[in-house]
Design a protein around this motif. Structure first.
Motif, PDB file in Angstrom:
ATOM      1  N   LEU A  63       0.860  -1.062   0.013  1.00 36.04           N
ATOM      2  CA  LEU A  63       0.131   0.097   0.120  1.00 36.04           C
ATOM      3  C   LEU A  63       0.755   1.304  -0.021  1.00 36.04           C
ATOM      4  O   LEU A  63       0.437   2.231  -0.330  1.00 36.04           O
ATOM      5  N   LEU A 109       3.267   0.865  -3.788  1.00 37.42           N
ATOM      6  CA  LEU A 109       2.407   1.025  -5.060  1.00 37.42           C
ATOM      7  C   LEU A 109       2.068   2.282  -5.524  1.00 37.42           C
ATOM      8  O   LEU A 109       2.387   2.803  -6.669  1.00 37.42           O
ATOM      9  N   PRO A 110       1.221   3.033  -4.716  1.00 38.09           N
ATOM     10  CA  PRO A 110       0.861   4.290  -5.044  1.00 38.09           C
ATOM     11  C   PRO A 110       1.973   5.284  -5.390  1.00 38.09           C
ATOM     12  O   PRO A 110       2.014   6.216  -6.377  1.00 38.09           O
ATOM     13  N   TYR A 119       6.182   7.360 -11.730  1.00 43.25           N
ATOM     14  CA  TYR A 119       6.084   7.149 -13.099  1.00 43.25           C
ATOM     15  C   TYR A 119       5.030   7.633 -13.954  1.00 43.25           C
ATOM     16  O   TYR A 119       5.311   8.600 -14.788  1.00 43.25           O
ATOM     17  N   PHE A 120       4.153   7.974 -13.335  1.00 44.41           N
ATOM     18  CA  PHE A 120       2.845   8.761 -14.278  1.00 44.41           C
ATOM     19  C   PHE A 120       3.260  10.311 -14.219  1.00 44.41           C
ATOM     20  O   PHE A 120       2.925  11.089 -15.022  1.00 44.41           O
ATOM     21  N   GLY A 135       6.258  11.479 -14.235  1.00 43.29           N
ATOM     22  CA  GLY A 135       7.278  11.721 -15.284  1.00 43.29           C
ATOM     23  C   GLY A 135       6.771  11.851 -16.748  1.00 43.29           C
ATOM     24  O   GLY A 135       6.938  12.677 -17.549  1.00 43.29           O
ATOM     25  N   ILE A 136       5.665  10.930 -16.829  1.00 46.98           N
ATOM     26  CA  ILE A 136       4.913  10.771 -18.208  1.00 46.98           C
ATOM     27  C   ILE A 136       4.027  11.978 -18.462  1.00 46.98           C
ATOM     28  O   ILE A 136       4.167  12.769 -19.660  1.00 46.98           O
ATOM     29  N   LEU A 137       3.415  12.505 -17.446  1.00 47.34           N
ATOM     30  CA  LEU A 137       2.541  13.566 -17.810  1.00 47.34           C
ATOM     31  C   LEU A 137       2.931  14.724 -17.299  1.00 47.34           C
ATOM     32  O   LEU A 137       2.363  15.782 -17.567  1.00 47.34           O
ATOM     33  N   ASP A 138       4.263  14.978 -16.998  1.00 49.76           N
ATOM     34  CA  ASP A 138       5.023  16.118 -16.585  1.00 49.76           C
ATOM     35  C   ASP A 138       4.262  16.824 -15.474  1.00 49.76           C
ATOM     36  O   ASP A 138       3.895  18.080 -15.760  1.00 49.76           O
ATOM     37  N   VAL A 174       2.487  -2.663 -12.517  1.00 49.11           N
ATOM     38  CA  VAL A 174       1.259  -2.858 -13.380  1.00 49.11           C
ATOM     39  C   VAL A 174       0.501  -4.174 -13.026  1.00 49.11           C
ATOM     40  O   VAL A 174      -0.473  -4.234 -12.518  1.00 49.11           O
ATOM     41  N   GLY A 231      -0.518  -4.157  -9.574  1.00 52.59           N
ATOM     42  CA  GLY A 231      -1.759  -3.529  -9.392  1.00 52.59           C
ATOM     43  C   GLY A 231      -2.895  -4.168  -9.789  1.00 52.59           C
ATOM     44  O   GLY A 231      -4.051  -4.335  -9.123  1.00 52.59           O
ATOM     45  N   TRP A 235     -10.201   2.160  -3.233  1.00 51.54           N
ATOM     46  CA  TRP A 235      -9.089   1.504  -4.177  1.00 51.54           C
ATOM     47  C   TRP A 235      -9.393   1.453  -5.549  1.00 51.54           C
ATOM     48  O   TRP A 235      -8.501   1.795  -6.241  1.00 51.54           O
ATOM     49  N   ASN A 283      -7.802   3.222  -8.982  1.00 51.14           N
ATOM     50  CA  ASN A 283      -7.135   2.453 -10.075  1.00 51.14           C
ATOM     51  C   ASN A 283      -7.669   2.773 -11.379  1.00 51.14           C
ATOM     52  O   ASN A 283      -6.867   2.657 -12.343  1.00 51.14           O
ATOM     53  N   LYS A 299       3.454  13.387 -26.836  1.00 48.30           N
ATOM     54  CA  LYS A 299       4.545  13.580 -26.257  1.00 48.30           C
ATOM     55  C   LYS A 299       4.916  12.304 -25.607  1.00 48.30           C
ATOM     56  O   LYS A 299       6.299  11.927 -25.468  1.00 48.30           O
ATOM     57  N   LYS A 352       8.688  10.910 -26.291  1.00 47.00           N
ATOM     58  CA  LYS A 352       9.692  10.461 -25.046  1.00 47.00           C
ATOM     59  C   LYS A 352       9.916   9.185 -24.718  1.00 47.00           C
ATOM     60  O   LYS A 352      11.036   8.734 -24.580  1.00 47.00           O
ATOM     61  N   GLU A 353       8.988   8.353 -24.921  1.00 50.89           N
ATOM     62  CA  GLU A 353       9.064   7.143 -24.861  1.00 50.89           C
ATOM     63  C   GLU A 353       9.090   5.711 -25.916  1.00 50.89           C
ATOM     64  O   GLU A 353       9.688   4.921 -25.641  1.00 50.89           O
ATOM     65  N   ILE A 396      -5.712  -3.158 -16.221  1.00 54.00           N
ATOM     66  CA  ILE A 396      -5.862  -2.480 -14.920  1.00 54.00           C
ATOM     67  C   ILE A 396      -7.477  -2.092 -14.940  1.00 54.00           C
ATOM     68  O   ILE A 396      -8.400  -2.297 -13.941  1.00 54.00           O
TER      69      ILE A 396
END
Lengths: 296, 76
Positions: free
Chosen positions: A92, A95-96, A102-103, A105-108, A243, A246, B12, B16, B31, B35-36, B51
């Protein structure tokens, strides 16, 4: 002997924690909060793993099956209940915070709190997960526990049992895809369902193993040089494992919430068969009650 | 107690669901592709859909429990 080993492990871990935190808080290190946390985490890992091994030795082989006056039987030992709770807390926390790293960084996206807090909490969670994994592995190894594994040579029969447990339409597809021989008679069910033995436990082992190994490689760069490509692969697989964990947590919750006595058993250690469902759907005419035979 | 646990699991699940939405939509951002790369985009899409699938299954179970039903047969 086991208790002495555990006490030694706990004392050594406490001493190591004292020294590591003392170095960090001395004000002599030139690093910022984030880099400092990285080093604290990397230096703590051997002691966290050793503490897990020590605590794993505290678990003893289950005694003869216990039964309470109200008919409840012990399904999980107090050690297992406690360590499952500890592992849950670790996941708990990790994970978050890992997902945010990660997110974000991806979404800035910039969080309202400094980024090093996400790393700090992630490392606390990761340390708890490492501790738990080491403890569980040691406990299972030292007590010869194998009830979570499909017995050798019994995979085909267990797959047959799994098909019976799935919703019929989905089960048929699985049987066709895996070429399950439906003429086979499924084995009598033991303490755990076929779904748990064939799907849930192996996948937990895989994802926790993957996140642990890749996390160790990532942390190792603060103690020794790690080649760039190795680090890249480890980081990618670490995110993939995140992932998968999750998804595993979601599926685990779905499965156990629908079987409330399982939730009660993991919280208290005791399994009490619900009166309304005392006659479960058998997987074969000779299938026993799903009530567990004893503690683990 | 069951309802309280179901509501916590519901929360929760909603987090998710948000993560799944972010993953799926990020897979199509220019983007991300810059980047990826395509492999990460595909991973985000597949991971996000997975998910979302497991989240919806959990949410369905939670809603059943909050309504007072939703218990399956004992462990199977």
């Amino acid at each position: 002997m086991r208790a002495i080993l555990a006490v030694v492990g706990i004392v050594v871990a406490a001493a190591a924690g004292y020294v590591i935190l003392g170095q960090t808080s001395s004000g002599l290190q030139p690093w910022d909060s984030e880099l400092s946390d990285n080093f604290v985490f990397a230096r703590s890992i051997p002691f966290v793993l050793a503490l897990g091994v020590a605590v794993g030795f505290l678990r003893r082989r289950g005694p003869a099956p216990e039964r309470r006056a109200d008919g409840a039987v012990r399904r999980f030992s107090p050690w297992t209940v406690a360590m499952h709770a500890v592992l849950t807390v670790g996941i708990l926390l990790a994970l978050p915070t890992g997902a945010w790293q990660y997110f974000g960084g991806i979404l800035d996206v910039v969080a309202p709190v400094p980024l090093f807090w996400f790393y700090r909490i992630h490392y606390v969670g990761a340390a708890i997960v490492l501790f738990s994994v080491a403890a569980f592995l040691t406990a299972w190894w030292s007590t010869g526990e194998s009830s979570l594994l499909v017995p050798r040579g019994a995979w085909r029969a267990h797959l047959r049992g799994l098909v019976d447990e799935l919703p019929p339409a989905f089960g048929k597809r699985v049987a066709r895809f895996l070429k399950v021989d439906m003429r086979l008679r499924p084995p009598a069910r033991g303490r755990f369902s076929f779904y748990e033995l064939v799907v849930s436990f192996p996948s937990w082992a895989f994802v926790l193993g993957l996140i642990t190994l890749t996390g160790l490689v990532k942390a190792m760069r603060y103690a020794a040089p790690v080649p760039g490509p190795v680090l890249y692969v480890a980081s990618t697989l670490h995110v993939a494992a995140m992932v998968l964990i999750g998804a595993k947590v979601l599926d685990h919750l779905r499965y156990t919430l629908a079987r409330w006595p399982l939730m009660v058993a993991m919280a208290t250690g005791w399994w009490k068969e619900p009166a309304a469902a005392a006659a479960p759907r058998p997987t074969s005419p000779s299938a026993p009650s799903p009530a567990p035979a004893g503690g683990d | 107690m069951r309802r309280v646990v179901a509501i916590l699991a519901l929360l929760w699940g909603l987090f998710n669901l948000l993560a799944a939405y972010v993953m799926v939509t990020s897979a199509f951002l220019s983007k991300t592709s810059a980047k990826e790369g395509i492999l990460s985009q595909a991973s985000l899409l597949i991971g996000g859909l997975a998910i979302a699938y497991f989240t919806l299954a959990l949410l369905r179970q939670c809603v059943r429990m909050v309504r007072g039903s939703g218990l399956a047969a004992p462990p199977r």
